[in-house]
Every structure is written in C-alpha cells, then in structure tokens.
Design an enzyme around this catalytic site. Sequence first.
Site, mmCIF file in Angstrom:
data_model
loop_
_atom_site.group_PDB
_atom_site.id
_atom_site.type_symbol
_atom_site.label_atom_id
_atom_site.label_comp_id
_atom_site.label_asym_id
_atom_site.label_seq_id
_atom_site.Cartn_x
_atom_site.Cartn_y
_atom_site.Cartn_z
ATOM 1 N N SER A 175 55.574 4.132 56.944
ATOM 2 C CA SER A 175 55.508 4.229 58.403
ATOM 3 C C SER A 175 56.253 3.091 59.083
ATOM 4 O O SER A 175 56.521 3.150 60.277
ATOM 5 C CB SER A 175 54.045 4.227 58.868
ATOM 6 N N HIS B 182 57.990 10.615 56.575
ATOM 7 C CA HIS B 182 56.813 10.003 57.184
ATOM 8 C C HIS B 182 55.861 11.067 57.728
ATOM 9 O O HIS B 182 56.126 11.707 58.742
ATOM 10 C CB HIS B 182 57.259 9.053 58.313
ATOM 11 N N GLU C 65 58.533 12.864 60.187
ATOM 12 C CA GLU C 65 59.789 12.165 60.460
ATOM 13 C C GLU C 65 60.584 12.097 59.160
ATOM 14 O O GLU C 65 60.094 11.550 58.167
ATOM 15 C CB GLU C 65 59.529 10.739 60.944
ATOM 16 N N ASN D 248 56.643 5.272 65.843
ATOM 17 C CA ASN D 248 55.973 3.977 65.952
ATOM 18 C C ASN D 248 56.756 3.003 66.825
ATOM 19 O O ASN D 248 56.180 2.170 67.517
ATOM 20 C CB ASN D 248 55.754 3.381 64.562
#
Length: 714
Positions: free
Chosen positions: A431, A452, A464, A502
Amino acid sequence: MIYDGQSLQCQMLDNGIAEVIFDNKNESVNKFDNSTLKEWAEVIDRLNNTDGVRGAIATSPKPVFIVGADITEFLSMFAEPREQMVKWCVEAGAIFSGYEDLPFPTVCAINGFALGGGFEMALTCDFRVASSTARVGLPETQLGLIPGFGGTIRLPRLIGSDNAIEWIAMAKPHKPENALKLGAIDAVTEPEKLREVALQMVEDAASGKLDWKARRAEKQAPLKLNKLESTMAFTTAKGVVGAKALPHYPAPMEAIRVIEETAQMPAREALKEEHEGFVNVCQTSQASAMVQIFLNDQLLKKKAKVAAKTANKKVESAAVLGAGIMGGGIAYQSASKGIPVVMKDINTAALDLGMNEAIKILNKGVQLGKLTADKMAKVVASITPSLDYSAVQHADLVVEAVVENPKVKDTVLQEVEGVISEDAILTSNTSTISIDLLAKNLKRPEQFCGMHFFNPVHKMPLVEVIRGEKTTDETVAATVAYASAMGKSAVVVKDCPGFYVNRVLFPYFRGFSLLLKDGADFRQIDKVMAGFGWPMGPAYLLDVVGIDTAYHCVDVLAAGFPDRMSAIEGDAVEVLFKADKYGQKSGSGFYTYEKDKKGRPKKIVDENIFDLIGTPAKEFDNQEIIERMMLPLIFEVVRCLEEGIVDTAAECDMALLFGLGFPPFRGGALKYADELGLANVVAAAEKYADLGVGYAVPELLKTMAADNKTFYGA
C-alpha cells in the site's frame, strides 16, 4: 418487409402477425437513442397503415433485448432549458404510447436484459413473455433519474404501487420467476422456445382466447386503491425510502411522488406528471454526478476488456504469499470467481487464519442465500494452503501479501521469483512501498507490478495496478485482466509515494489534523463530513483504518512530498499512536469502542480523550470545515492527473469512489470540482493560503479555471 432500418426491422409473418425486430446493426446491444426512437415511430406508423395485421410481437436476435436508454446521448440534453426537456419527454412518451395504442394485440419476447427504457418498451405491450435467462427492471434511480418513458405509470398498474415502488427505488434487475409471480410478465420459457411461445400468445390474443383489450384497459386506468389504502401505502413507502435516500438522493422520492400524484389519473393524463418528475431530477447535480459515474464505470470495463484481449498471458491459476485476513480475502476472491489459488505462508497458524477468513465470507454468503453449500465446497476446494514454495511453481500470477516491510517483501519476492516459471507475473499487494524499490533485486522486473487490494477485499471493488519503471504493457494488461476476472475494477497508476489513493487521502487527513491543531472538535468534523456524504468522518475513518497504519504512512508521504505532506508537530494522530491508541483494533482511538448486541464495535466518546489530544477551543463554520478538508484532496487529485500518475479524470474519480467510498452523488473529486465551478475552487483556496502548500492551487487547475474549462467538459 414492412420496414428495414439501422436499429429496427419489421416483417409480416404468416397469419397476419407482424414481427418488430430490435436489432441495431451498428452496436453489440440495443439501446434507445434518438435515432432508434425515430425509427420506432416510423415502424408504428407503418403498422397503423398496413392492412391485415392481426397482432405483433417484439423480438431481438441479440443476446439481450434492450439495455435501456443511451445515456451518453441523453446526458447533453439534460442541460437544455426545462421547457425543451419536457417537450422531448412528451415527444418520446408519445412514441411509447403510440405502440401501446396499436389496434391489435402486442406481445414482447424478452431475451437477456430488458432494463430501463427496454422494460418500459415491454410494458407498452399487452403481454410479456420472458426467457428463463432474462432480467427485467427499472434501475433509473441508480443514475439519479426516474423512469421517463411511462414506467412509473404502467408498472404500478400491473404489479401494484407497493411492488412498483420497491422495484424503482431499489433499482435492481429481477429474475423472470419473481416478475411472473407479481404480474410484471405473463409467461417464462426456455430461450430456444421464446419466439414460439410469443407467437402462440399473440395468436391466442388475436383469436380471442386472451382478452388483450381488458389487459390494455387495466394498464390505462387509475390504480385500484381506496383513499385509506393509498394514504397508508404512500406514507409507509416515503418513510422507508426517505430514510435511505434523503437528502442526497432525490430520485427515489420523486418516483414515489409521481406514483402517488398519478394514482387516480388515467394513464395518458398521468404521463404528463411523469414527464415533469423526470425533468425535476434529470437536471440535478446528483443526476449529473451519478450518470457520470455510470459512464466512468463503462470506461473501466472497456479498458478491462481491451486488457483481456491484448494480454499475452491468461491467468488461469494464482498464488498468494502471506495468509492472514488480507491473504485469505484475496484467495477467496480469486477462488470464488473460478480461478484456483495457492495460499502460501511460513506457519500453519497463519494459513488457518487465511482459510478461516475465506470460509467466514463463504458462510455468510450461504446464510444470505447468495450461494449454495455445494458452491461453497467447490470454492474452498480450489484454495490450496501450503507451507512450501513448490506449491506455487505453476501459478500464472503471484500476489505477494506479506507484512508491509520492504526488507521482508524483498526477500520473499526474490525467493518466489526463483520458483515460478519465467513467464509468470509477480505482483505486490503493497500500500506504500515503491514498486521500483521492490523491483531492484528482481531478475525479471518487467514482469513485476503492484496489485494493491483494499480491505475488506471481498467488499471493496478497487484494485490499484501500479506500473513500475520497467513494467511492460503486457504485464499490466494481464494483471488488469486478472483483477477484472476476480470481479474487481482496476485502475492503473504509476509508481509514486502512496500510489494514488493513499497519496490523495493523506492531504485529507492532514487537513483534519490542522483543524484539530486550530482548536476544532473532531466530533463536529465527523458530523459535518458525514453530512457531506462520506461513509464516516475522518476521526472515525482513522480509527477504522488504524491509527498505527496512518502514522506509519506519514514517513513515506512526507519523504515523497516534503513541501505539503510533512509531519505536523503535536499531530493528534501521533499523540494517539504514542499512547498505544490504535483505533478499533486496540479498543480506543479518537473514540472508545464497545461491542453491541451483535458483537460489532460501537463507538462512544470518552471525554478523557481531550486530556490527551487537547480540548476543543472553538466551533468552526461547517462550510469552512468542508473546504479545509476537501481542497487539499482535490488539489492532490489534480496533481496526480497533471503528473500522469492516473490517465484520466474518470479513473481518478472512480478510484476514490471504489477505494475510499467518496460520496457517489458528488461523482468524485474532479466531478465535484466541476460542479462547484473551477474558478470558485481557486477563489476558495485563497482563504487558506496561510495553511501551507497543501492549499496551493495546482497549475493545471489555475489554467483550466482561467480558460473556463472543466474536467468533464466533453
């Protein structure tokens, strides 16, 4: 041949029966666009002026009947003046009514999907017969709309107002058995017999064995509800639907209003009210956002199909390294979609945890009736737990999902690369850790990328796919195709600190921390942002994600973007972390957690928390809270688009929707910025210039605002 167009054909069959064939020669599916509506009107005119027609059936040789309206074409129309939109609704509605008014019986043969406008076409017919594989429904409220071709009028008169409200408000496709039970269709048959049954039904109607005139009259008469029944039915419906839909989703409530207003009207008069109701919702920001989401989702699906066609390797077996909850979730997702998977770990306890996670998800599916015990057994059997690398040697794709530590991941990735075949694809479910960093010691970095997943894996739609500097297009394509085969929506992003989701979430959390530092109450912020439409406010979200997880992300993002993501001195997240308050997982964070009657964590406020993070010093204006929270997130999304981290505005917004639960009725960060007006977004940022670079407007946004452009201008 009575008519031969691009979208419709009409031919005379034996015994005076006409066949209206929906078969768009230029598309793989049938849709109601303006050209199709025009051709249908011409067919109706021909049928009215052809001698000897005793009845008509409507069919389609395609795998589906009609999927609905062509929303890509109609979207631009929603910006027209209200009078123009109402006029268009009246004209389109007259075509549907024209088919319903043909002077002979009509039968619709529904194969595959008949949704939205497709099902509204079927409702104009006197009888409907469906293939056992068909699905019918009116899902317009999913797009922030209501049925506009007579669905709110005809369906209640067939299945009752209660059932019709449920169909429209829930916006789900229905199996033919359920539709038959309620009266929405009249017969179900096997696909190969569909046309034969439809022909027999129209013959029975034409010869008087079926009273088609009575059926038609029933659809065109007022609803059979007395005043008390009507009051009770609609009051209950508004209470139930309003609790879920309001204030952000007006369409379901507008549909109920139309059904209630028109309950005692003849159908033709009632249609006028539906037209007004349709225009009431089609010109709202919610409809614009939700239609855009639909179009964005179509883009993701199209890209996934292209990936599946261009990938030079098909993933038919997979492996997950690292069991536990995340590994178990990934293994379940792969196995449940028919792709067998090996789950490898270094200890039996972790494997047991991973298998238990998969079994828990499957058990819940069985309890809810979503799958059978036999199906569950097959899925469990296709997950192979193993302590040995030899079990993964034949995997087409490997997902590394071990602890989020670069040294551990590096070791595991090198080990497994030496075991798998030379054409196998290696991915990391990291991540935060750079894909290029993890690729440094690999022999085949071109066959390595990030994959991800978001927790919980079986619920979160996004994956992702992170492209490293040396990752090939073929590797990306195969990974996207695998994610799609798992039932996930893949968004391809370039490697950068935090990747995409993120990276853009962190400025949102940082905006929250700055508000707390300035004396805000986290309870007020949570309330305001939940009211904005997020599934939960930032304090609650941090508790759910894990205070420790958020804290450890700071280093990666601060190193990557020191000008705008550096650590904040005395940050409440850091204070909680150092006090071992990690959120739900530890029982306390911003909130304290207790178990409710069902054993689920329930948040409460312990006033002692303010001794730790500081007592709130002021109450902020709600609009200021929204701006200070949302502007940094919007700006980071724009930077990602500007830098080419994500290819399109559509993918930027869908990743937020699927990965973070961004409010669907706002359409995503860039659609929301469009709705606000980019010049207004730039002006709002000026108020917060003293808060740092995170509130500085990106150059792309400045240029677009100056040129009066939008992210979804086309």
